[in-house]
Design a protein around this motif. Structure first.
Motif, short mmCIF file in Angstrom:
data_model
loop_
_atom_site.label_atom_id
_atom_site.label_comp_id
_atom_site.label_asym_id
_atom_site.label_seq_id
_atom_site.Cartn_x
_atom_site.Cartn_y
_atom_site.Cartn_z
N MET A 199 0.28 60.40 34.84
CA MET A 199 0.77 61.30 35.27
C MET A 199 1.86 62.32 34.55
SD MET A 199 2.69 60.32 37.99
CE MET A 199 4.13 61.52 38.07
N LEU A 200 1.29 61.92 33.44
CA LEU A 200 1.85 63.64 32.25
C LEU A 200 -0.43 64.70 32.57
CD1 LEU A 200 2.90 65.09 29.96
CD2 LEU A 200 1.51 63.85 28.63
N GLN A 201 -0.71 64.27 32.64
CA GLN A 201 -2.01 65.05 33.23
C GLN A 201 -2.18 65.99 34.37
OE1 GLN A 201 -5.87 62.26 33.32
NE2 GLN A 201 -6.70 64.80 34.49
N MET A 202 -1.07 64.55 35.57
CA MET A 202 -1.34 65.62 36.63
C MET A 202 -0.11 66.50 36.56
SD MET A 202 -3.03 65.05 39.09
CE MET A 202 -2.85 65.29 39.83
N THR A 203 1.32 66.74 35.70
CA THR A 203 2.29 67.19 35.74
C THR A 203 1.93 68.87 35.03
OG1 THR A 203 3.45 65.30 35.52
CG2 THR A 203 4.03 67.52 34.65
N ALA A 204 0.84 68.43 34.42
CA ALA A 204 0.13 69.28 33.57
C ALA A 204 -0.51 70.56 34.04
CB ALA A 204 -1.02 69.02 32.32
N TYR A 205 -1.30 69.95 35.32
CA TYR A 205 -2.06 70.42 36.48
C TYR A 205 -0.88 71.29 37.29
CZ TYR A 205 -4.59 71.41 40.93
OH TYR A 205 -5.80 72.12 41.38
N CYS A 206 -0.39 70.75 37.69
CA CYS A 206 1.23 71.26 38.32
C CYS A 206 1.89 72.81 37.62
CB CYS A 206 2.24 70.55 39.05
SG CYS A 206 1.70 68.81 40.06
N PHE A 207 1.91 72.53 36.55
CA PHE A 207 2.42 73.63 35.92
C PHE A 207 1.79 74.32 36.01
CE2 PHE A 207 4.96 70.59 32.77
CZ PHE A 207 6.35 71.16 33.16
N GLY A 208 0.74 74.56 35.64
CA GLY A 208 -0.37 75.90 36.17
C GLY A 208 -0.03 75.70 37.78
N ILE A 221 9.85 91.44 32.77
CA ILE A 221 9.63 90.66 31.91
C ILE A 221 10.90 89.39 32.42
CG2 ILE A 221 11.42 91.17 29.81
CD1 ILE A 221 11.60 93.54 29.69
N TRP A 222 11.17 88.60 33.23
CA TRP A 222 12.28 87.93 33.85
C TRP A 222 11.10 87.07 34.07
CZ3 TRP A 222 16.24 90.31 36.72
CH2 TRP A 222 17.08 90.67 36.10
N LEU A 223 9.89 87.49 34.68
CA LEU A 223 8.98 86.78 35.18
C LEU A 223 7.77 86.52 34.18
CD1 LEU A 223 8.07 88.48 38.54
CD2 LEU A 223 8.98 86.20 38.42
N GLY A 224 7.54 87.97 33.05
CA GLY A 224 6.64 87.01 32.19
C GLY A 224 7.68 86.24 31.54
N ASN A 225 8.69 86.57 30.91
CA ASN A 225 8.68 85.13 30.65
C ASN A 225 8.66 83.57 30.93
OD1 ASN A 225 9.73 86.55 27.89
ND2 ASN A 225 11.78 86.86 28.69
N LEU A 226 9.34 83.45 32.44
CA LEU A 226 9.34 82.02 33.03
C LEU A 226 7.53 81.31 32.91
CD1 LEU A 226 10.05 80.67 34.56
CD2 LEU A 226 10.25 82.10 36.33
N THR A 227 6.48 83.03 33.57
CA THR A 227 5.61 82.50 33.50
C THR A 227 4.68 82.03 32.33
OG1 THR A 227 4.65 84.05 35.28
CG2 THR A 227 2.89 83.19 34.40
N MET A 228 4.91 82.68 30.70
CA MET A 228 4.23 82.01 29.95
C MET A 228 5.05 80.85 29.20
SD MET A 228 2.39 84.51 28.90
CE MET A 228 1.60 83.03 27.40
N PHE A 229 6.31 80.70 29.92
CA PHE A 229 6.58 79.13 29.55
C PHE A 229 5.97 78.64 30.20
CE2 PHE A 229 10.34 75.88 30.81
CZ PHE A 229 10.67 75.42 29.44
N LEU A 230 6.23 78.32 31.46
CA LEU A 230 5.31 77.55 32.18
C LEU A 230 3.66 77.20 31.67
CD1 LEU A 230 6.59 78.79 35.94
CD2 LEU A 230 7.18 76.28 34.57
N LEU A 231 3.14 78.16 31.20
CA LEU A 231 1.82 78.17 31.21
C LEU A 231 1.46 77.32 29.11
CD1 LEU A 231 0.11 81.34 31.51
CD2 LEU A 231 -0.31 78.97 32.53
N THR A 232 2.45 77.98 28.88
CA THR A 232 2.62 76.72 27.40
C THR A 232 3.04 74.94 28.05
OG1 THR A 232 3.52 78.94 26.18
CG2 THR A 232 4.47 76.86 25.48
N LEU A 233 3.83 75.23 28.47
CA LEU A 233 3.78 73.57 29.30
C LEU A 233 2.79 73.06 29.60
CD1 LEU A 233 7.23 73.91 30.80
CD2 LEU A 233 6.77 72.59 28.76
N HIS A 234 1.35 73.81 30.27
CA HIS A 234 1.07 73.34 30.78
C HIS A 234 -0.38 73.18 30.53
CE1 HIS A 234 -3.08 73.90 33.59
NE2 HIS A 234 -3.70 74.35 32.70
#
Length: 748
Positions: free
Chosen positions: A181-190, A226-239
């Motif tokens: 589930m963690l692996q699939m969640t990582a893929y979903c973050f991407g 800027i807002w989208l960049g912060n959100l995108t990098m946060f999601l990529l970090t979780l990914h």
């Protein structure tokens, strides 16, 4: 006069009027059809992002992919059509819409403007004024809420879908289920990050058709990036972190990090991509960006490598989800590159004792701009890489062949520019040559950018609040209103209050750039112009005040005799940018088709990373080949028009220099003293100012424009905005550094 006019129109005139009315009706109807169509496509596009993560959306998506897998473009083409196709279609539909809107605006120029009444507007009504996002309008708040809601919904929906397919993997232990589930969640973050990337590049395309469609200048839209960049990098970090945790649990961390798969994501390319993104993300943090701006600027150019390695990591199918926004940004970037190659003539340079320089730049008559516009300027003798934005300080009605900016020496680059001009001035004084100076300044210009609509003409009452060199755009507004009043063009403003806070009284010399008497001698009959100047670091008039007018301007001289600005980028022209976007988009589809027919399908190219690289190559080739052909034709048209203007341009340059000298007349100081209130040793009390204006003007629609250049107005922006809130309707213009509601820095 009325008796000389015919009571009845002739048959020819009546037919002409009917034909004109039919044309207007057709154009208006076509605009509404295009507008509704674009809204339907946009809403459906947004709904798609919300629907796909659900079980129903996933099933529908899989069925659609299966049904189109045998077509020419295959699954990648299907994904591209679903995720990137809508925004490209909207961009293409926006072209005829803007062209027709421009024609209606030209016709409206000849008609008197109606008085505006106070009303609620989503785009301009401030909802949040205190917080990490700065001043946020109602429309912006909807967007801010929409993205977090999408992320939370997508994570939940993907988790439900992933949990439902667990039985398909056989009997798993609780630990294996958790890891899966963690692996699939990582893929979903991407996947969610890719959805955000579909929007990330749209706000920073400076001359974007889409931004012109909604009439939001890119410097206002930059904070959305800027807002989208912060959100995108946060999601990529979780990914990335989620995948690393899975690999650590399974004991294959190092193996997976360096793996470069051919039938899946190239992990090592993803690591490199994230490193580039992380460098850009860290340098955007306020402490670093403000203190080391050049580091932030140069690091941000890594976006090129970020996009390339993103395509290598995710492959062509997933990359196509974000390709639409990236492609539109590439179109804009190539056009800006072509425009910035031209060497632009600086007609004259004016040095003021307050540390400010005025540059008058040559432009062709065909280049249109707004009094609220701004340009990016590069001086090659100072730096071949640095571009600095400056508000336009002249009105389009000041002259067809020039545009001027005010530049305050506050940083290294601007200080060097003032020193360079001072050296030229000294050489001019020594050699007594006024035609060709020994030194030379070579300029390149991007733009002009800014609002398509003249918002300063839409209010009967204007309050212009400026700090320091933030007066620059207001000088353009004032000049524009004066010219329109003199020429009896439609112009709604009747009451104008300018509140200007400066540190030293020598900054008042900047007002000499607008010679009210020469522009509109009898303006007081139609306009009520008031100025309140606050000198914050002086407690009384200087001793030499009686002679201050003689020292207002230290030098006026020609700098270079190069050609005018290029018309490739900026406001005004809509036909050529439309042809450029359409031809490049069609060229991109042709390149993809040829690639599939003659290479990918015959040779069974299946490597994800390689196909992703080919996609990027097709995007670049379509812009350079198909877009470049349009740019070449555009340049040819521009050169042909420039030859016809050449002789008249020289005459206009002489007029510009003459007008510069007129600003030195002694009458300026007398007019300044009679029409302005100069207050020493204090800062403006905005609560008192807005309150007094409210009592004087009553319940009316007021356009407050705020332009701050430094810390002269120490009161927090949110507090200033609070004091204007409740009684006034808010719209804002571009300033020299800080703008409300947009609070992005664009100073030197």
């Amino acid at each position: 006069m009325a008796m000389d006019q015919p009571l009845l129109l002739s048959t020819t005139e009546e037919a002409y009027v009917k034909k004109t009315n039919r044309t207007r009706f057709f154009v208006s109807s076509a605009r509404w059809v295009l507008k509704i169509t674009m809204w339907v496509i946009f809403v459906a596009w947004i709904a798609l992002f919300f629907m796909i993560p659900s079980t129903f959306g996933t099933t529908l998506y899989d069925d659609w992919v299966d049904a189109t897998s045998g077509t020419l473009f295959g699954e990648t083409g299907t994904v591209f059509l679903l995720y990137s196709g809508p925004i490209l279609i909207i961009a293409i539909l926006a072209i005829p819409y803007l062209i027709m809107s421009g024609k209606e605006e030209e016709e409206a120029e000849e008609e008197p403007k109606e008085k505006k009444t106070p009303r609620f507007r989503l785009r301009t009504f401030p909802v949040l004024v205190d917080g990490p996002f700065g001043v946020v309008s109602a429309a912006e708040l909807i967007g801010i809420i929409l993205f977090p809601v999408f992320v939370i919904w997508a994570v939940y929906a993907y988790t439900v879908v992933n949990y439902s397919i667990l039985p398909d993997y056989g009997s798993l232990t609780p630990g294996e289920k958790g890891t899966f589930m963690l692996q699939m969640t990582a893929y979903c973050f991407g996947l969610i990050a890719l959805s955000c990337l579909a929007f990330l590049f749209l706000p920073i395309a400076r001359g974007s058709i889409l931004l012109r469609l909604i009439d939001i200048p890119f410097e206002h839209a930059t904070r959305y990036h800027i807002w989208l960049g912060n959100l995108t990098m946060f999601l990529l970090t979780l990914h990335g972190l989620s995948y690393m945790i899975v690999w650590i649990i399974r004991g294959i961390l190092l193996k997976e990090i360096v793996e470069w798969k051919s039938d899946g994501g190239a992990n090592f390319a993803g690591v490199i991509c994230y490193c580039f993104g992380l460098l850009m993300w860290v340098t955007t943090l306020p402490p670093i960006r403000k203190k080391y701006f050049e580091l932030f600027f140069y690091t941000h150019q890594l976006y090129i490598l970020f996009v390339i390695f993103l395509a290598l990591h995710v492959g062509d199918t997933n990359f196509s989800k974000a390709a639409g926004g990236i492609f539109l940004f590439m179109l804009d970037r190539f056009l800006r590159f072509c425009q910035s190659r031209r060497t632009v003539g600086i007609i004259s340079a004016t040095s003021f004792p307050c540390g400010t320089v005025k540059l008058v730049v040559s432009k062709p008559e065909s280049l249109r701009y707004n009094a609220l516009g701004f340009i990016f300027l590069r001086i090659r003798e100072l730096s071949s890489l640095q571009w600095h934005p400056f508000s336009v300080s002249s009105s389009p009605l000041d002259g067809k062949y020039h545009i001027s900016v005010l530049i305050k020496a506050v940083g290294d680059w601007t200080t060097k520019l003032r020193g360079k001009i001072s050296n030229i001035s000294a050489e001019e004084s020594q050699t007594e040559l006024s035609i060709q100076p020994h030194s030379k300044i070579t300029a390149s210009v991007e733009g002009p950018y800014g609002h398509e609509s003249p918002y300063h003409l839409m209010y009967e009452n204007l309050i212009l609040v400026a700090g320091g060199s933030g007066i620059s755009p207001f000088l353009a507004i004032l000049s524009d209103i004066l010219h329109r009043t003199k020429e009896r063009k439609p112009c709604l403003p009747r009451n104008i209050l300018i509140v200007w806070a400066v540190k030293k009284s020598n900054a008042l010399s900047l007002l000499s750039t607008v010679n009210i008497e020469s522009i509109c001698p009898f303006f007081s009959d139609k306009l009520n112009i008031e100025m309140q100047a606050y000198i914050t670091q002086e407690f009384g008039p200087p001793l030499e005040e009686g002679n201050v007018n003689k020292a207002m301007i230290s030098s006026v001289f020609p700098v270079s005799n190069e050609g005018g600005m290029s018309v490739l980028v900026g406001t005004g022209n809509k036909m050529w940018p439309g042809i450029y976007v359409v031809s490049s988009t069609i060229g991109f589809v042709i390149c993809l088709g040829l690639l599939d027919i003659y290479y990918i399908n015959p040779f069974s190219i299946s490597k994800w990373w390689y196909r992703g690289l080919l996609w990027v190559a097709c995007m670049v080739l379509s812009v350079f080949i198909f877009g470049g052909l349009v740019v070449a034709l555009w340049h040819h048209w521009e050169r042909t028009s420039a030859k016809e203007e050449c002789e008249e341009n020289r005459e206009k340059i002489d007029i510009v220099k003459h007008n510069e000298q007129l600003a030195n007349e002694d009458v300026f100081q007398e007019k300044l003293a009679s029409s302005s209130t100069i207050i020493y040793g204090c800062r403006p009390d905005f609560r008192e100012i807005f309150g007094s204006m409210s009592k004087r003007w009553g319940h009316v629609d007021v356009g407050p424009f705020i332009s701050l250049s430094d810390s002269i107005v120490t009161k927090p922006e949110s507090e200033l905005y609070h004091e204007a809130d409740g009684r006034k309707q808010h719209d804002c213009s571009i300033g020299s550094t800080t703008i409300l509601p947009s609070v992005e820095s664009k100073g030197a």
